[in-house]
Design an enzyme around this catalytic site. Sequence first.
Site, PDB file in Angstrom:
ATOM      1  N   GLY A 130      32.941  50.452  39.033  1.00  0.00           N
ATOM      2  CA  GLY A 130      34.354  50.333  39.390  1.00  0.00           C
ATOM      3  C   GLY A 130      35.007  51.650  39.768  1.00  0.00           C
TER       4      GLY A 130
ATOM      5  N   ARG B  13      35.798  44.092  41.187  1.00  0.00           N
ATOM      6  CA  ARG B  13      36.414  45.424  41.150  1.00  0.00           C
ATOM      7  C   ARG B  13      35.560  46.538  41.754  1.00  0.00           C
ATOM      8  NH1 ARG B  13      33.952  43.798  36.977  1.00  0.00           N
ATOM      9  NH2 ARG B  13      32.596  45.147  35.758  1.00  0.00           N
TER      10      ARG B  13
ATOM     11  N   CYS C  87      33.546  46.478  29.780  1.00  0.00           N
ATOM     12  CA  CYS C  87      34.205  45.505  30.659  1.00  0.00           C
ATOM     13  C   CYS C  87      33.722  44.084  30.386  1.00  0.00           C
ATOM     14  CB  CYS C  87      33.917  45.843  32.117  1.00  0.00           C
ATOM     15  SG  CYS C  87      34.476  47.469  32.591  1.00  0.00           S
TER      16      CYS C  87
END
Length: 252
Positions: A38, A70, A186
Site C-alpha cells: 500500500g 489499496r 491490515c
Amino acid sequence: MNDRQLLRYSRHLLLDELGIEGQQKLLEAHALILGAGGLGSPVAMYLASAGVGRLTIVDDDSVDLTNLQRQIIHTEARVGLPKVDSARQTIAALNPEVIVETIARRVDAQQLTELMGRADIAIDCTDNFATRQALNHACVATRKPLVSGAAISFDGQISVYDSRDPVSPCYACVFPPTQEVEEARCSTMGVFAPIVGMVGTLQAAEALKVLCGIGSPLVGRLLLINALRTEFNEMRLLRDPACPVCGHTAHS
Ligand SMILES: [Zn+2]
C-alpha cells in the site's frame, strides 16, 4: 538531459526550488523501496514518474486479490505474480527510463546494509517491526537518510530520520528495538484505501526533497494523520543519546 527529458520533466524544471539542478540529482539518484504494498505503490510510482534514476524494490510477497483495494501499483491481471514483478511492469509503462532492480525475497540486516551501501536513500514501506529496525540499522551504519511511513485503519504516520544530521533521531531513538510491539496488520485491522496513498505520497515527497536537498523535510518531526476526522498533527522527536543504534556514532 536530452530534449525528451527536458519535456518530460518540464513542470519540475519550472519550479525555482527544484529546477534543472534538482532534476539532474533525481536522475542520478538511487532509492531503495522496502515493500511493494500500500505504501510502496505510490512511493514507487511517484519516484518513477519524477525521474529518480534507479529504484531497488524489495518484497517477498505475491499479488493477492485482497491487495487491490489499496495497492494501486498492481492490477487484477497480475494476481499471483510476485509484487516486485508487477511493480516493475507498472513502472516500465510509466517511465521506461527508470532502472528497476527487484529482490523477491526477505532480506536480513546484513543484506540491507550492503544494499544501502549502493543507495542514496531508503523508503520504509514495510509493515513489519523487525524489518523496520533492520533497515534503520542499515541506514545509520551507512549514513543514509530514511523516510519512514506506516498506516493502519484510518491512521497514518510519517517521519524522516537522517543520520547525516547530528541532531536527527534515528527510528530506534523513537521506537526502541526492545519495545514490545503488537503487530497491527491490515488482514485483521482493516485499512482505509486512501490512507496508504496519503502516507505514501508524503513519503515520496519527502524522498524527492531530501534527494534534491530542498525545503524542510520531516526530520525530528512525526506527522500523524487521521483520515476519519481529517486531522493532521505533529510531534517533536528528539534524539536519544543512549540509543542502542545511533548512540555511539554521534558526531564521529
Ligand atoms: Zn537512534
